[in-house]
Design an enzyme around this catalytic site. Structure first.
Site, PDB file in Angstrom:
ATOM      1  N   GLU A   1      13.345  45.003  47.467  1.00 56.45           N
ATOM      2  CA  GLU A   1      12.492  46.091  47.928  1.00 56.45           C
ATOM      3  C   GLU A   1      11.156  46.100  47.194  1.00 56.45           C
ATOM      4  O   GLU A   1      10.099  46.332  47.799  1.00 56.45           O
ATOM      5  CB  GLU A   1      13.226  47.422  47.729  1.00 56.45           C
ATOM      6  CG  GLU A   1      12.604  48.611  48.425  1.00 56.45           C
ATOM      7  CD  GLU A   1      13.500  49.830  48.318  1.00 56.45           C
ATOM      8  OE1 GLU A   1      14.107  50.203  49.332  1.00 56.45           O
ATOM      9  OE2 GLU A   1      13.602  50.392  47.204  1.00 56.45           O
TER      10      GLU A   1
ATOM     11  N   GLU B   1       9.070  43.363  48.525  1.00 56.58           N
ATOM     12  CA  GLU B   1       8.592  43.737  49.858  1.00 56.58           C
ATOM     13  C   GLU B   1       7.417  44.695  49.766  1.00 56.58           C
ATOM     14  O   GLU B   1       6.420  44.565  50.493  1.00 56.58           O
ATOM     15  CB  GLU B   1       9.724  44.355  50.667  1.00 56.58           C
ATOM     16  CG  GLU B   1       9.339  44.716  52.089  1.00 56.58           C
ATOM     17  CD  GLU B   1      10.461  45.405  52.856  1.00 56.58           C
ATOM     18  OE1 GLU B   1      10.242  45.704  54.050  1.00 56.58           O
ATOM     19  OE2 GLU B   1      11.538  45.650  52.274  1.00 56.58           O
TER      20      GLU B   1
ATOM     21  N   CYS C   1      17.958  52.892  51.616  1.00 57.61           N
ATOM     22  CA  CYS C   1      19.266  52.851  50.951  1.00 57.61           C
ATOM     23  C   CYS C   1      20.256  53.866  51.512  1.00 57.61           C
ATOM     24  O   CYS C   1      21.463  53.721  51.333  1.00 57.61           O
ATOM     25  CB  CYS C   1      19.100  53.114  49.445  1.00 57.61           C
ATOM     26  SG  CYS C   1      18.171  51.837  48.602  1.00 57.61           S
TER      27      CYS C   1
ATOM     28  N   SER D   1      11.864  50.013  54.840  1.00 53.97           N
ATOM     29  CA  SER D   1      12.095  48.721  54.196  1.00 53.97           C
ATOM     30  C   SER D   1      13.162  47.973  54.975  1.00 53.97           C
ATOM     31  O   SER D   1      14.130  48.560  55.459  1.00 53.97           O
ATOM     32  CB  SER D   1      12.567  48.933  52.753  1.00 53.97           C
ATOM     33  OG  SER D   1      13.113  47.742  52.224  1.00 53.97           O
TER      34      SER D   1
ATOM     35  N   LYS E   1      28.331  56.139  54.992  1.00 56.48           N
ATOM     36  CA  LYS E   1      28.589  54.738  54.668  1.00 56.48           C
ATOM     37  C   LYS E   1      29.681  54.152  55.572  1.00 56.48           C
ATOM     38  O   LYS E   1      29.730  52.944  55.794  1.00 56.48           O
ATOM     39  CB  LYS E   1      28.983  54.591  53.199  1.00 56.48           C
ATOM     40  CG  LYS E   1      27.855  54.862  52.217  1.00 56.48           C
ATOM     41  CD  LYS E   1      26.765  53.805  52.308  1.00 56.48           C
ATOM     42  CE  LYS E   1      25.675  54.040  51.271  1.00 56.48           C
ATOM     43  NZ  LYS E   1      24.593  53.037  51.364  1.00 56.48           N
TER      44      LYS E   1
ATOM     45  N   GLU F   1      27.670  53.115  58.436  1.00 58.81           N
ATOM     46  CA  GLU F   1      26.865  51.952  58.083  1.00 58.81           C
ATOM     47  C   GLU F   1      27.708  50.681  58.047  1.00 58.81           C
ATOM     48  O   GLU F   1      27.278  49.619  58.533  1.00 58.81           O
ATOM     49  CB  GLU F   1      26.200  52.166  56.720  1.00 58.81           C
ATOM     50  CG  GLU F   1      25.324  50.998  56.291  1.00 58.81           C
ATOM     51  CD  GLU F   1      24.783  51.162  54.885  1.00 58.81           C
ATOM     52  OE1 GLU F   1      23.559  51.309  54.745  1.00 58.81           O
ATOM     53  OE2 GLU F   1      25.587  51.131  53.930  1.00 58.81           O
TER      54      GLU F   1
ATOM     55  N   GLU G   1      24.594  45.093  62.737  1.00 58.59           N
ATOM     56  CA  GLU G   1      23.507  44.397  62.041  1.00 58.59           C
ATOM     57  C   GLU G   1      23.892  44.013  60.608  1.00 58.59           C
ATOM     58  O   GLU G   1      23.245  43.162  59.997  1.00 58.59           O
ATOM     59  CB  GLU G   1      22.250  45.289  61.968  1.00 58.59           C
ATOM     60  CG  GLU G   1      21.749  45.768  63.309  1.00 58.59           C
ATOM     61  CD  GLU G   1      22.265  47.146  63.665  1.00 58.59           C
ATOM     62  OE1 GLU G   1      21.559  47.873  64.379  1.00 58.59           O
ATOM     63  OE2 GLU G   1      23.367  47.503  63.212  1.00 58.59           O
TER      64      GLU G   1
ATOM     65  N   CYS H   1      22.671  61.126  46.309  1.00 57.61           N
ATOM     66  CA  CYS H   1      24.075  60.754  46.470  1.00 57.61           C
ATOM     67  C   CYS H   1      25.013  61.581  45.594  1.00 57.61           C
ATOM     68  O   CYS H   1      26.203  61.695  45.900  1.00 57.61           O
ATOM     69  CB  CYS H   1      24.263  59.280  46.146  1.00 57.61           C
ATOM     70  SG  CYS H   1      23.274  58.187  47.187  1.00 57.61           S
TER      71      CYS H   1
END
Length: 585
Positions: free
Chosen positions: A286, A289, A306, A326, A365, A368, A373, A510
């Site tokens: 990151e 980037e 994230c 990102s 999560k 996710e 992907e 989190c």
């Protein structure tokens, strides 16, 4: 701020003049029971458990009025009783009426012994059949990947509705029908999976009963652990070590990293790694980037990716800003990808024979992990994602005496992390970790201080500006999607100009995720859970000799032996992803 004196059950306290009776009672060391109230989120006086008796209104007139303490403002000289026989009887009757319409299967309920309704019923010696035994059948919506809703256990406190709308902006649930038929559901009672829910689980974290629970995937983990043909590896997220202890009666904010690792080994995992290691890799990718975008005119501001709840929110509500995200996978995704490539090759294991389990503070999560992907050739990066609560359940089921465990360390290859990786769990942590690395890469100099305190804390939106070798970089940090929406709107309108933005889905980050241990309403109302939990992560970071991601020796080895350099072709193939614009139903 002006103060007033209030007498609660004969105890006189001085409190701010804008306080409620509930807050004044807390200051006097008296807990008034509540079921619907949540500070700054849900103050509707609906459950009637917090009824109090105002015996003197403070204006020189005697009074015998009953009021809901959560919404009743105080006045100077006010005198209040909270524990008279009539009040106790009224609360008991209210609870008994709730039970008359509440399906009770307490012995098999996910929230048994951790249920606010159950606790109050025990305290008030209720007769569960006083108004007739409830005959309701289960009323379940299990369409969503992250939670199960059973309206037969709902008490209509509306906490879930309030947090979904006020904290998380999305407002995909509300009260349907009226009177006896009132129930919580989506518009037109459509399945939750068909709405624009972002899977954050904040509704679960505030539910006082078993009406909302995370989808339990522990059976999948037990099955994998029992399969001798599978090599099962596990890795907890940064914030899990700062919350898991709460499930075993330990103080809020206790760091139990060593005991957690010991417990995971005793559960039977073949390798115990650390998602914090992948968090350090995330910073390498990151940060590189960001530098590339700054130098080459890339899309700015770059926004962190994230938090899967935030990513889905952006895809759904701000699809025109997907390019700002990102391209990095989250630490969970990066860990899974590295476990099934770098580690598998070094250990000589076929990735097809591996099961990668992540332990997350976050129900999003689960969504996710199932994203197409996030994987290669049809093989997912993460096979199973469970929450902190699910891990606690497994530890208890296995008979492990958690508080007596010795402290142990993670296995090598993917087990060493820096302090920068640890603070990912707190709002501002990703930003601070990135700045530590980006500053030194851009300037070629050591950071004067690795503590970027301007981006710490639980304020709604934090801003700062840093000089990176002559380049001024404006940054912003926010958490909670209602705050994120405000920030994005200011960016889109041109009111604010940033180069780097961190967004966390859950308020506080989190540490306050939808999969963290439940805390009752009175703890939510009078304890800053977000700050207390974050302290554990910042304390661990401060005491570590290794505090920068780019100095992590394991991360250096991953690049030297496998990836080449940050943002290389191989790194992009394994550690980066794409996003999808989604429709609002």
């Amino acid at each position: 701020m002006s103060t007033v004196k209030v007498t609660i059950n004969g105890v006189t306290v001085e409190v701010p003049e804008n306080s409620t009776v509930l807050e004044a009672a807390q200051a006097a060391g008296i807990r008034i029971p509540t079921l619907c109230y949540l500070k700054d989120i849900n103050a509707i006086g609906a459950c009637r458990m917090c009824l109090c008796e105002i015996t003197n209104d403070g204006r020189g007139r005697p009074a015998r009025a009953w009021a809901a303490a959560c919404v009743q403002p105080v006045s100077d000289g006010m005198e209040v009783q909270t524990n008279t026989p009539k009040l106790r009887q009224a609360r008991k009757r209210t609870l008994e009426l709730m039970l008359s319409n509440h399906r009770m299967d307490c012995l098999s309920c996910n929230r048994s012994t951790d249920c606010e309704l159950q606790t109050l019923c025990r305290e008030y010696d209720v007769d569960q059949k006083k108004y007739g035994a409830c005959t309701r059948e289960p009323d379940i919506d299990d369409s969503a990947i992250h939670l199960i809703r059973d309206n037969s256990k709902c008490i209509l406190c509306r906490r879930c509705v309030a947090v979904c709308q006020k904290n998380q902006f999305v407002g995909v649930i509300g009260t349907n029908e009226r009177g006896y038929d009132t129930h919580v559901g989506s518009a037109f009672d459509m399945p939750l999976a068909n709405t624009a829910c972002i899977n954050c689980g904040q509704c679960i974290s505030v539910c006082p009963t078993g009406a909302l629970t995370e989808r339990d995937d522990t059976d999948k983990v037990w099955k994998a652990l029992a399969d001798p043909t599978k090599h099962v590896v596990v890795a907890p997220a940064p914030s899990v070590r700062a919350q898991l202890g709460e499930s075993f009666g330990m103080p809020i904010g206790t760091n139990v990293e060593g005991k957690m690792i010991a417990a995971l080994r005793r559960l039977g995992f073949d390798k115990v790694f650390d998602v914090d290691n992948a968090a350090d890799v995330t910073i390498m990718e990151e940060g590189t980037e960001l530098i590339s975008r700054l130098k080459n005119g890339g899309k700015l501001p770059m926004i962190t990716s994230c938090s899967p709840g935030w990513v889905k929110f952006c895809e759904t509500y701000y699809p025109d800003m997907i390019e700002n995200l990102s391209s990095c996978k989250s630490p969970q995704g990066m860990f899974g990808a590295l476990a099934k490539s770098y580690y598998a090759e070094k250990a000589g294991i076929d990735p097809a024979d591996m099961v990668v389990v992540s332990i997350m503070p976050c129900t999003a999560k689960k969504f996710e992990a199932a994203r197409p992907e996030l994987g290669r050739n049809g093989v997912p990066d993460i096979d199973i994602s469970i929450t902190t609560r699910e891990l606690a359940k497994m530890i208890k089921q296995s008979g492990i005496i958690f508080t007596d465990l010795p402290d142990e360390e993670c296995d090598p290859f993917l087990g060493i992390a820096s302090g920068a990786g640890h603070i990912f769990g707190a709002t501002g942590g990703v930003m601070e970790a990135a700045l530590r690395t980006v500053y030194e890469v851009v300037t070629g100099k050591e950071c004067p201080s690795v503590d970027f305190k301007e981006v710490r804390g639980t304020e709604a939106i934090k801003e700062a500006e840093y000089d990176l070798g002559g380049t001024k970089v404006k940054v912003a940090v926010t958490s909670g999607l209602a705050n994120a929406a405000k920030l994005l709107d200011m960016i889109k309108s041109g009111e604010k100009d940033y180069q780097f933005v961190e967004v966390m889905c859950c308020p506080g980050g989190c540490v306050n995720g939808g999969g963290q241990p439940h805390q009752p309403g009175y703890v939510h109302n009078f304890t800053d859970l977000r700050a207390d939990r974050a302290k554990a992560l910042y304390s661990e970071d401060a005491n570590m000799p290794l505090r920068k991601s780019h100095e992590n020796p394991e991360v250096k080895a991953i690049y030297a032996e496998y990836l080449g350099e940050p943002n290389s072709h191989k790194a992009h193939e394994l550690l980066h992803t794409t996003y999808t614009a989604r429709k609002i139903h």
